[in-house]
Design an enzyme around this catalytic site. Structure first.
Site, mmCIF file in Angstrom:
data_model
loop_
_atom_site.group_PDB
_atom_site.id
_atom_site.type_symbol
_atom_site.label_atom_id
_atom_site.label_comp_id
_atom_site.label_asym_id
_atom_site.label_seq_id
_atom_site.Cartn_x
_atom_site.Cartn_y
_atom_site.Cartn_z
ATOM 1 C CB ALA A 79 47.052 -0.156 -4.234
ATOM 2 C CB SER A 131 45.482 -11.393 4.697
ATOM 3 O OG SER A 131 44.153 -11.890 4.635
ATOM 4 C CE LYS A 186 46.284 -9.499 1.691
ATOM 5 N NZ LYS A 186 45.366 -8.678 0.973
ATOM 6 C CG HIS A 189 45.359 -14.400 0.924
ATOM 7 N ND1 HIS A 189 44.437 -13.362 0.935
ATOM 8 C CD2 HIS A 189 45.209 -15.028 2.115
ATOM 9 C CE1 HIS A 189 43.761 -13.383 2.073
ATOM 10 N NE2 HIS A 189 44.217 -14.371 2.807
ATOM 11 C CG ASN A 190 43.577 -10.473 -1.607
ATOM 12 O OD1 ASN A 190 44.040 -11.003 -0.596
ATOM 13 N ND2 ASN A 190 43.416 -9.172 -1.693
ATOM 14 C CD GLU A 193 39.472 -12.427 0.697
ATOM 15 O OE1 GLU A 193 38.765 -11.423 0.479
ATOM 16 O OE2 GLU A 193 40.599 -12.354 1.218
#
Length: 486
Positions: A79, A131, A186, A189-190, A193
């Site tokens: 990134a 993911s 995402k 989501h991380n 996590e």
């Protein structure tokens, strides 16, 4: 000149890139592989991709020349600047209507910018969160695409074919929304996590330090948990990690230094939650717990001079207390996902996205790191009520958290009394108690703000939206400051 046969190109031949290419090949798609260090292309074709229909390219121009129209070029690179650099190399050789996909962990704001920039060049840009790690990329990841929706009909067949499948064949991939929506989902989501991992670590710490359980005993506990409500990828791998032995036959986990790393996506979630005034407290504590873990030398020194109670728990019924720990983990996990969904709802309002919350739960149901049985219940909640304001208000989650509450409180209380740090369990419980409290002490806080800064306050005996200022000391004036949200 031969007719181009490539369905999609992929730039970046690290393990994730290679596995994704092999996955696409398995599903009948002709993939063109390219890497900046072109020797990697030859190595890949000679070994992992040998005997497949995968094509290799040794330049951007050659790669593009091998693709059918509209050309689809996916990047799996680091990134940041690398993504922009490749876009600049692609722009001159692509044509209007061609598609660039960023499958890395880019910050959603960068994706928003790139969508607009590519549109100005006639190109369609998609930011797709992927993911599932190496295994997910190879066998079926969760894919969260967003950006220029005109690209979706040309990507849907490829992405949904390679994604993980759940509930009778539903792919863990669907269009998320405009601009940076895919990478935002995402990012959340991380963040979740991070929270899930910290919660599991706190359950482990209580069992290890408080109950004195061995790695093998905890392996048995996690194996049992994984067969019930906590059935999930992270509980499953924790079960396996605890059973793994080093070369001398001792548990490997006991030999790993307690300093956690992080790549930044959890931090991004916390920063954006603060910007959007959303109390994503559990993910924040998970990020800060990693920061504290990194202060190893300071903690070693502090442990010799700072006192506290013994972590050893004296529980009459160990089995019952382990059940309480399970309830604390389950309830806290509900809070974490609740906060994640609060953040996505606020982001959708702020950035003008239309997010399908049940669909997001389905995308996370398989293939990804936070996949769990639990996510099916989130999808059901939003299918039943698409306008659901808060997950905790759904009947299923309300009833489940009620069942867990006594054990949850007992675990947090015992941890506090015995000096075992459980920042994620604790903040989850504090959030739950704050959210269900009709009157919080913020009335006093507003009085303080008005006292020292004339920031004004609302009154319980007047309509909302009317603001008042009091001259608390008799020495101040009647002028108040303007109201604003920082």
């Amino acid at each position: 000149m031969s007719t181009p046969t490539g369905d999609i190109a992929l730039i970046g031949l690290a393990v994730m890139g290679q596995n994704l290419i092999l996955n696409m090949n398995d599903h009948g798609h002709v993939v063109v592989a390219y890497n900046r260090t072109t020797s990697k292309v030859d190595e890949f074709l000679a070994h992992e991709a040998k005997g497949t229909q995968i094509l290799g390219a040794h330049s951007i121009a050659e790669m593009v020349g091998l693709l059918k129209r509209p050309r689809r070029v996916m990047m799996l690179v680091k990134a940041g600047q690398a993504v922009d650099d490749f876009i600049e190399q692609l722009v001159p050789v692509l044509e209007p209507g061609d598609i660039i996909i960023d499958g890395g962990n880019s910050l959603y704001g960068d994706t928003e910018r790139r969508v607009k920039y590519c549109a100005s060049k006639g190109l369609l840009f998609v930011g797709a969160g992927v993911s599932g790690g190496e295994e997910g990329a190879r066998r079926g990841p969760s894919i969260m695409p967003g950006g220029n929706v005109a690209a979706w009909p040309f990507l849907k067949g490829i992405f949904q074919s390679i994604a993980a499948k759940v509930d009778g064949g539903s792919p863990c991939c669907d269009w998320v929304g405009d601009g940076g929506a895919g990478h935002y989902v995402k990012m959340v989501h991380n963040g979740i996590e991070y929270g899930d991992m910290q919660l599991i670590c706190e359950a482990y710490a209580i069992m290890r330090n408080g109950l004195g359980l061995t790695a093998d005993q905890m392996h048995e506990v996690f194996a049992e948990w994984n067969s019930g409500e906590l059935d999930s990828f992270l509980v499953e791998i924790t079960r396996d990690i605890l059973a793994f032995k080093d070369t001398d036959g001792q548990p490997l986990v006991d030999k790993i230094l307690d300093t956690a790393g992080q790549k930044g996506t959890g931090k991004w979630t916390v920063i954006d939650s603060a910007n959007l005034a959303q109390p994503v407290t559990l993910i924040a504590e998970a990020v800060f717990a990693r920061c504290v873990s990194a202060m190893k030398n300071e903690r070693v020194a502090a442990s010799k001079v700072l006192t506290g109670p013994s972590p050893k728990l004296n529980v009459a019924d160990q089995k019952a207390f382990i059940r309480d720990i399970m309830h604390a983990l389950y309830a806290s996990k509900m809070v974490s996902y609740t906060q994640g969904y609060m953040l996505m709802r606020a982001a959708a309002a702020e950035y003008k996205w239309t997010l399908n919350y049940g669909g997001i739960a389905l995308m996370w149901r398989g293939g990804c790191i936070i996949r769990s049985r639990f996510l099916g219940k989130i999808k059901e909640a939003f299918d039943k009520n698409p306008g659901l304001e808060n997950l905790l208000l759904d009947d299923f989650f309300k009833n489940e958290i009620t069942k867990c509450q006594a054990g949850w409180r007992n675990v947090v209380a015992q941890a506090a009394l015995h000096g075992i740090a459980v920042p994620a369990f604790s903040t989850a419980l504090s959030f739950y108690d704050s959210y269900r409290t009709e009157v919080l002490p913020a009335n006093l806080l507003q009085a303080q703000r008005d006292y020292f800064g004339a920031h004004t306050y609302e009154r319980v005996d007047q309509p909302r939206g009317q603001f008042f200022h009091t001259n608390w000391t008799g020495r101040g004036g009647s002028v108040s400051s303007s109201t604003y949200n920082a």
